[in-house]
Design an enzyme around this catalytic site. Structure first.
Site, PDB file in Angstrom:
ATOM      1  N   HIS A 284       0.805  -1.226   0.000  1.00  0.00           N
ATOM      2  CA  HIS A 284       0.000   0.000   0.000  1.00  0.00           C
ATOM      3  C   HIS A 284       0.835   1.272   0.000  1.00  0.00           C
ATOM      4  O   HIS A 284       0.281   2.354  -0.101  1.00  0.00           O
ATOM      5  CB  HIS A 284      -0.955   0.019   1.189  1.00  0.00           C
ATOM      6  CG  HIS A 284      -0.273   0.245   2.515  1.00  0.00           C
ATOM      7  ND1 HIS A 284       0.469  -0.717   3.128  1.00  0.00           N
ATOM      8  CD2 HIS A 284      -0.201   1.333   3.310  1.00  0.00           C
ATOM      9  CE1 HIS A 284       0.952  -0.246   4.265  1.00  0.00           C
ATOM     10  NE2 HIS A 284       0.568   0.998   4.398  1.00  0.00           N
TER      11      HIS A 284
HETATM   12  C1  UD1 Z   1      -2.350   5.188   6.451  1.00  0.00           C
HETATM   13  C2  UD1 Z   1      -1.040   5.601   7.132  1.00  0.00           C
HETATM   14  C3  UD1 Z   1      -0.009   4.499   6.950  1.00  0.00           C
HETATM   15  C4  UD1 Z   1      -0.542   3.161   7.387  1.00  0.00           C
HETATM   16  C5  UD1 Z   1      -1.828   2.861   6.646  1.00  0.00           C
HETATM   17  C6  UD1 Z   1      -2.399   1.537   7.055  1.00  0.00           C
HETATM   18  C7  UD1 Z   1      -0.633   8.041   7.060  1.00  0.00           C
HETATM   19  C8  UD1 Z   1       0.224   9.091   6.502  1.00  0.00           C
HETATM   20  N1  UD1 Z   1      -0.479   6.806   6.541  1.00  0.00           N
HETATM   21  O1  UD1 Z   1      -2.102   5.117   5.056  1.00  0.00           O
HETATM   22  O2  UD1 Z   1       1.118   4.818   7.725  1.00  0.00           O
HETATM   23  O3  UD1 Z   1       0.414   2.167   7.085  1.00  0.00           O
HETATM   24  O4  UD1 Z   1      -2.764   3.907   6.936  1.00  0.00           O
HETATM   25  O5  UD1 Z   1      -3.508   1.214   6.302  1.00  0.00           O
HETATM   26  O6  UD1 Z   1      -1.406   8.312   7.959  1.00  0.00           O
HETATM   27  N2  UD1 Z   1      -9.149   4.727   1.887  1.00  0.00           N
HETATM   28  C9  UD1 Z   1     -10.314   4.027   1.790  1.00  0.00           C
HETATM   29  N3  UD1 Z   1     -10.977   3.712   2.935  1.00  0.00           N
HETATM   30  C10 UD1 Z   1     -10.545   4.086   4.162  1.00  0.00           C
HETATM   31  C11 UD1 Z   1      -9.347   4.807   4.251  1.00  0.00           C
HETATM   32  C12 UD1 Z   1      -8.653   5.110   3.114  1.00  0.00           C
HETATM   33  O7  UD1 Z   1     -10.761   3.685   0.726  1.00  0.00           O
HETATM   34  O8  UD1 Z   1     -11.189   3.724   5.161  1.00  0.00           O
HETATM   35  C13 UD1 Z   1      -8.409   5.067   0.649  1.00  0.00           C
HETATM   36  C14 UD1 Z   1      -8.779   6.417   0.113  1.00  0.00           C
HETATM   37  O9  UD1 Z   1      -8.678   6.372  -1.265  1.00  0.00           O
HETATM   38  C15 UD1 Z   1      -7.698   7.305   0.674  1.00  0.00           C
HETATM   39  C16 UD1 Z   1      -6.493   6.378   0.628  1.00  0.00           C
HETATM   40  O10 UD1 Z   1      -7.029   5.095   0.931  1.00  0.00           O
HETATM   41  O11 UD1 Z   1      -7.516   8.475  -0.047  1.00  0.00           O
HETATM   42  C17 UD1 Z   1      -5.408   6.731   1.587  1.00  0.00           C
HETATM   43  O12 UD1 Z   1      -5.892   6.710   2.922  1.00  0.00           O
HETATM   44  P1  UD1 Z   1      -5.063   7.452   4.080  1.00  0.00           P
HETATM   45  O13 UD1 Z   1      -5.730   7.309   5.388  1.00  0.00           O
HETATM   46  O14 UD1 Z   1      -4.726   8.827   3.668  1.00  0.00           O
HETATM   47  O15 UD1 Z   1      -3.675   6.711   4.141  1.00  0.00           O
HETATM   48  P2  UD1 Z   1      -3.280   5.174   4.003  1.00  0.00           P
HETATM   49  O16 UD1 Z   1      -2.644   5.004   2.689  1.00  0.00           O
HETATM   50  O17 UD1 Z   1      -4.400   4.290   4.392  1.00  0.00           O
END
Ligand code: UD1
Length: 362
Positions: free
Chosen positions: A202
């Site tokens: 991821h």
């Molecule tokens: C976050 C953490 C990362 C951790 C990861 C575990 C930061 C900077 N990064 O990354 O350290 O390893 O979580 O999963 O905080 N999305 C969904 N559903 C959700 C949440 C996210 O579809 O419930 C998708 C969305 O497209 C979103 C993208 O994932 O824009 C990124 O989500 P985000 O919370 O920004 O960061 P992660 O990549 O999940």
């Protein structure tokens, strides 16, 4: 005293659960979920499985750019902290919610305890590294999982009396639920009759970069020629990986994000794990499952020196995989003396004692 815990994303939940449990009945506790992760499969299922209390508050911040997300958490928490006046805010790991909470608390002169402090990849292109550094500078209590973290903090000028080597609460959760990690159930769920691999991906550096993601997908399909590979897909990487050609086949099993015990049951039975996650390096090490980390660096070097982990660049995955598959399997789970020091299932109680003693001495 009143302690407010801040959680937001999947990796926070298994870290917070043992700390909340160890403090239960010994302090007033408030559990905040920022809503950074909102999919049931990244959030709800962990509360159901890990004996976490329902969050007292969910800020519902959701997704956005780093600035949007961090700012939304800050605005929400400023209100919460002003109204509830905590004696201590406890933050976990290295996500945007962690940083946002530490910033808000520091400005309101509320002490901060950081669980999993001091980890460093020395790679500022990782957003988590920025979050770790700033959070640690703002924290009053630095609760560390491994000895290398103590050195990093000392070199950054953190006074020694703030740093406490307490072990790894995520491993408390792992050991507590070990009997529920059922590799036979995982095999039947995923239709696996022989040895198999597990992969999770991821990180932006792998799934957002077009050249990297192409090579990664080609590598995963090649790995699947050795043995079937199960890939639970984080929503963040799914689109990029599929666009780069990742597709299900007899050897490549693409599945949705798995609940905690189902995922670790799958890992427990795997011949090897390929990952770019932080937590999986630690979990695989304690389970005694060889781990190939597809990153140029790790903030968790103790999983290399005292675990099953090795770092592999994208070019190195297949050679390393062949080596691992040819070698004899490490003992599963890793015996206590082969694990990183203090990864023994008692980090939560140690954290609770440090926190309560610190509050009592103020
Ligand atoms: C976050 C953490 C990362 C951790 C990861 C575990 C930061 C900077 N990064 O990354 O350290 O390893 O979580 O999963 O905080 N999305 C969904 N559903 C959700 C949440 C996210 O579809 O419930 C998708 C969305 O497209 C979103 C993208 O994932 O824009 C990124 O989500 P985000 O919370 O920004 O960061 P992660 O990549 O999940």
């Amino acid at each position: 005293s009143r302690i407010v815990h801040i959680t937001g994303a999947r990796p926070n939940f298994p870290k917070a659960a043992p700390v909340l449990a160890a403090l239960h009945g010994r302090a007033e506790q408030v559990l905040v979920h920022t809503g950074q992760h909102y999919d049931d499969r990244l959030s709800r299922v962990f509360f159901d499985e890990l004996d976490l209390p329902e969050p007292d508050l969910n800020l519902g911040v959701g997704s956005g750019s780093h600035a949007e997300q961090t700012a939304a958490v800050m605005i929400g928490l400023e209100k919460v902290f002003t109204e509830r006046r905590p004696d201590l805010v406890v933050v976990y790991g290295d996500i945007n919610s962690t940083l946002a909470a530490a910033l808000v608390a520091a400005k309101l002169l509320i002490p901060v305890a950081h669980v999993e402090a001091g980890l460093r990849s020395f790679d500022l292109s990782m957003p988590e590294e920025v979050n770790r550094r700033v959070t640690d500078q703002l924290s009053d209590l630095l609760l560390v999982t491994s000895a290398d973290a103590v050195g990093h903090l000392a070199r950054e000028g953190v006074p020694a009396d703030r740093i406490h080597f307490v072990g790894n609460p995520m491993i408390d959760t792992l050991l507590k639920h070990l009997d529920r990690f059922d590799e036979e159930a995982a095999r039947s769920t995923h239709g696996l009759e022989s040895d198999y691999l597990v992969a999770t991906l991821h990180r932006p550096a792998n799934v957002d970069d077009p050249a990297a993601v192409q090579q990664l997908v080609a590598t995963l399909h090649k790995a699947a020629e050795r043995m079937p590979i199960v890939i639970p897909l984080h929503p963040r990487g799914r689109a990029g990986l599929e666009k780069a050609g990742l597709h299900a086949s007899s050897g490549v099993k693409l599945v949705d994000p798995l609940p905690y015990t189902a995922f670790l049951g799958l890992v427990r039975g795997a011949a090897a794990v390929l990952t770019d996650s932080g937590g999986v390096q630690e979990e695989a090490s304690v389970l005694g499952v060889p781990c190939l980390t597809m990153r140029p660096n790790t903030e968790r070097p103790v999983t290399i020196t005292h675990g099953t982990n090795r770092l592999v660049g994208l070019d190195g995955v297949l050679p390393a995989l062949d080596e691992v598959l040819a070698a004899s399997r490490p003992e599963r789970p890793a015996p206590l003396h082969q694990r990183p020091p203090l990864w023994d299932g008692a980090a939560g109680p140690r954290i609770a004692d440090v926190v309560l003693n610190w509050l009592a001495a103020r």
